[in-house]
Structures are given as C-alpha cells and as structure tokens.
Design a protein around this motif. Structure first.
Motif, PDB file in Angstrom:
ATOM      1  N   LYS A   1      -3.720  -0.436  -0.513  1.00 20.82           N
ATOM      2  CA  LYS A   1      -5.178  -0.549  -0.386  1.00 20.82           C
ATOM      3  C   LYS A   1      -5.873   0.192  -1.529  1.00 20.82           C
ATOM      4  O   LYS A   1      -6.887  -0.269  -2.054  1.00 20.82           O
ATOM      5  CB  LYS A   1      -5.609   0.007   0.967  1.00 20.82           C
ATOM      6  CG  LYS A   1      -7.029  -0.282   1.359  1.00 20.82           C
ATOM      7  CD  LYS A   1      -7.266   0.236   2.780  1.00 20.82           C
ATOM      8  CE  LYS A   1      -8.651  -0.036   3.246  1.00 20.82           C
ATOM      9  NZ  LYS A   1      -8.778  -1.261   4.018  1.00 20.82           N
ATOM     10  N   SER A   2      -5.315   1.334  -1.939  1.00 14.72           N
ATOM     11  CA  SER A   2      -5.931   2.091  -3.031  1.00 14.72           C
ATOM     12  C   SER A   2      -5.804   1.355  -4.363  1.00 14.72           C
ATOM     13  O   SER A   2      -6.615   1.566  -5.267  1.00 14.72           O
ATOM     14  CB  SER A   2      -5.300   3.482  -3.139  1.00 14.72           C
ATOM     15  OG  SER A   2      -4.006   3.410  -3.702  1.00 14.72           O
ATOM     16  N   GLN A   3      -4.792   0.508  -4.489  1.00 14.07           N
ATOM     17  CA  GLN A   3      -4.641  -0.290  -5.704  1.00 14.07           C
ATOM     18  C   GLN A   3      -5.702  -1.392  -5.739  1.00 14.07           C
ATOM     19  O   GLN A   3      -6.308  -1.634  -6.761  1.00 14.07           O
ATOM     20  CB  GLN A   3      -3.241  -0.903  -5.776  1.00 14.07           C
ATOM     21  CG  GLN A   3      -2.109   0.106  -5.730  1.00 14.07           C
ATOM     22  CD  GLN A   3      -2.214   1.168  -6.801  1.00 14.07           C
ATOM     23  OE1 GLN A   3      -2.303   0.844  -7.979  1.00 14.07           O
ATOM     24  NE2 GLN A   3      -2.214   2.428  -6.404  1.00 14.07           N
ATOM     25  N   ASP A   4      -5.882  -2.043  -4.586  1.00 10.69           N
ATOM     26  CA  ASP A   4      -6.882  -3.101  -4.441  1.00 10.69           C
ATOM     27  C   ASP A   4      -6.748  -3.648  -3.028  1.00 10.69           C
ATOM     28  O   ASP A   4      -5.628  -3.875  -2.566  1.00 10.69           O
ATOM     29  CB  ASP A   4      -6.625  -4.215  -5.464  1.00 10.69           C
ATOM     30  CG  ASP A   4      -7.735  -5.247  -5.509  1.00 10.69           C
ATOM     31  OD1 ASP A   4      -8.023  -5.848  -4.460  1.00 10.69           O
ATOM     32  OD2 ASP A   4      -8.307  -5.462  -6.594  1.00 10.69           O
ATOM     33  N   GLU A   5      -7.853  -3.882  -2.375  1.00  9.75           N
ATOM     34  CA  GLU A   5      -7.804  -4.403  -0.999  1.00  9.75           C
ATOM     35  C   GLU A   5      -7.076  -5.739  -0.940  1.00  9.75           C
ATOM     36  O   GLU A   5      -6.362  -6.027   0.014  1.00  9.75           O
ATOM     37  CB  GLU A   5      -9.213  -4.535  -0.416  1.00  9.75           C
ATOM     38  CG  GLU A   5      -9.277  -5.133   0.963  1.00  9.75           C
ATOM     39  CD  GLU A   5      -8.477  -4.379   2.029  1.00  9.75           C
ATOM     40  OE1 GLU A   5      -7.973  -5.045   2.958  1.00  9.75           O
ATOM     41  OE2 GLU A   5      -8.344  -3.153   1.938  1.00  9.75           O
ATOM     42  N   ALA A   6      -7.211  -6.556  -1.965  1.00 12.95           N
ATOM     43  CA  ALA A   6      -6.527  -7.856  -1.982  1.00 12.95           C
ATOM     44  C   ALA A   6      -5.012  -7.678  -2.018  1.00 12.95           C
ATOM     45  O   ALA A   6      -4.269  -8.498  -1.465  1.00 12.95           O
ATOM     46  CB  ALA A   6      -6.995  -8.690  -3.169  1.00 12.95           C
ATOM     47  N   ILE A   7      -4.538  -6.610  -2.642  1.00  8.34           N
ATOM     48  CA  ILE A   7      -3.101  -6.346  -2.697  1.00  8.34           C
ATOM     49  C   ILE A   7      -2.594  -5.994  -1.306  1.00  8.34           C
ATOM     50  O   ILE A   7      -1.561  -6.490  -0.857  1.00  8.34           O
ATOM     51  CB  ILE A   7      -2.789  -5.230  -3.722  1.00  8.34           C
ATOM     52  CG1 ILE A   7      -3.162  -5.714  -5.126  1.00  8.34           C
ATOM     53  CG2 ILE A   7      -1.331  -4.815  -3.650  1.00  8.34           C
ATOM     54  CD1 ILE A   7      -3.094  -4.634  -6.191  1.00  8.34           C
ATOM     55  N   ARG A   8      -3.319  -5.134  -0.590  1.00  9.46           N
ATOM     56  CA  ARG A   8      -2.916  -4.800   0.778  1.00  9.46           C
ATOM     57  C   ARG A   8      -2.997  -6.035   1.673  1.00  9.46           C
ATOM     58  O   ARG A   8      -2.121  -6.301   2.473  1.00  9.46           O
ATOM     59  CB  ARG A   8      -3.792  -3.675   1.351  1.00  9.46           C
ATOM     60  CG  ARG A   8      -3.192  -3.135   2.645  1.00  9.46           C
ATOM     61  CD  ARG A   8      -4.129  -3.000   3.818  1.00  9.46           C
ATOM     62  NE  ARG A   8      -5.226  -3.875   3.932  1.00  9.46           N
ATOM     63  CZ  ARG A   8      -5.284  -4.896   4.803  1.00  9.46           C
ATOM     64  NH1 ARG A   8      -4.269  -5.190   5.574  1.00  9.46           N
ATOM     65  NH2 ARG A   8      -6.359  -5.635   4.897  1.00  9.46           N
TER      66      ARG A   8
END
Length: 154
Positions: free
Chosen positions: A34-41
């Motif tokens: 999530k900290s990388q990007d919400e789309a990744i999570r």
C-alpha cells in the motif's frame, strides 16, 4: 519464546516470509504494498487479466500497443506486486508461487498454504479457544513454568 525477525523496519525492502511469521508478514506486506501504491496492494485482491477487445465479433486479447493508459497502469501494478511478493519469500516458498502470473494468485496461494481453507481456520480457532478456556495455573507451578507452558500454543 522470543520472536526472531530476520528482516524488517525498512521502507525500501519488504519483510522476508519465514516458516513461522506468516500472520505478521501478511499484515506488514499489505501495508508495504500500500505504501508503494494503492493500486499495487489492490492487485493482491483483484485478479488482473489481460485487456480484451471484440474483433470480428470474437473477444480477443489486445496487443500491448493497443492498451489504454489505465490498462497499462493496472498491468504495471500487478507486475510490481508480483515482483515484490517474490522478493519477500525464501526459495522454498518461491516454489509454491513461481508459476502464478498475477498478484492475487500469489497472495491466495500463500494464504491457502499458511492459513488453510475457511473451515481449517475455523477449526484452528475453535481448538485455540478451547485450549484458552481450559488454561489454568496449578498451585505448585511457578509463573515462569506457566508462561512457558502457555507460550507453546501462541
């Protein structure tokens, strides 16, 4: 029993999954992604499939040069999630997930491996609840002995 954490505390390197830290790893990995990007999570929760289009009345997978910006972004998020998860497991665990191509498939395979099905999780919870309800300290038992006994199940 002391917890042994081999990796962690980094915003640039995901926590390593071991044989005994799945619950901790899962929660930390969720927030790391999530900290990388919400789309990744989100890629771990929603199955990514290659974009399709109707060609001559038949649905077909689009070539990558025909993808919209949004389709490319979703694909990239899936790829980043897959790569991050693969980097956060040992070679023995990698064997479980190596043939999956989506983050959701990897996530689900790890969850099934470490948590089991819903019925298995429910049975484990029942066993732990039963054990906890019957937990008592004997009159001749020291606090240290009681703590050792109780930590075997935690």
């Amino acid at each position: 029993m002391e917890d042994k954490i081999e990796e962690g505390g980094s915003t640039t390197r995901p926590l390593l999954l071991t044989e005994s830290n799945y619950d901790y790893w899962k929660n930390r990995m969720k927030w790391y992604l999530k900290s990388q990007d919400e789309a990744i999570r989100r890629a771990t929760q929603v199955l990514w499939t290659p974009p399709t289009a109707i060609v001559d009345g038949v649905e077909a997978v689009k070539s990558e040069d025909q993808w919209t910006a949004a389709e490319s972004t979703t694909c990239a998020a899936n790829s980043k999630a897959v790569s991050t998860i693969q980097c956060a497991v040992r070679p023995s665990v990698f064997k479980i997930i190596q043939n999956f191509e989506t983050a959701k498939e990897l996530w689900d395979a790890l969850q099934l491996t470490y948590e089991g099905t819903k019925s298995v999780r429910k049975s484990k919870l029942h066993l732990i609840s039963t054990w906890f309800e019957s937990l008592t300290m004997k009159d001749d038992e020291t606090i240290a002995d009681f703590e050792k006994k109780s930590s075997l199940y935690c």
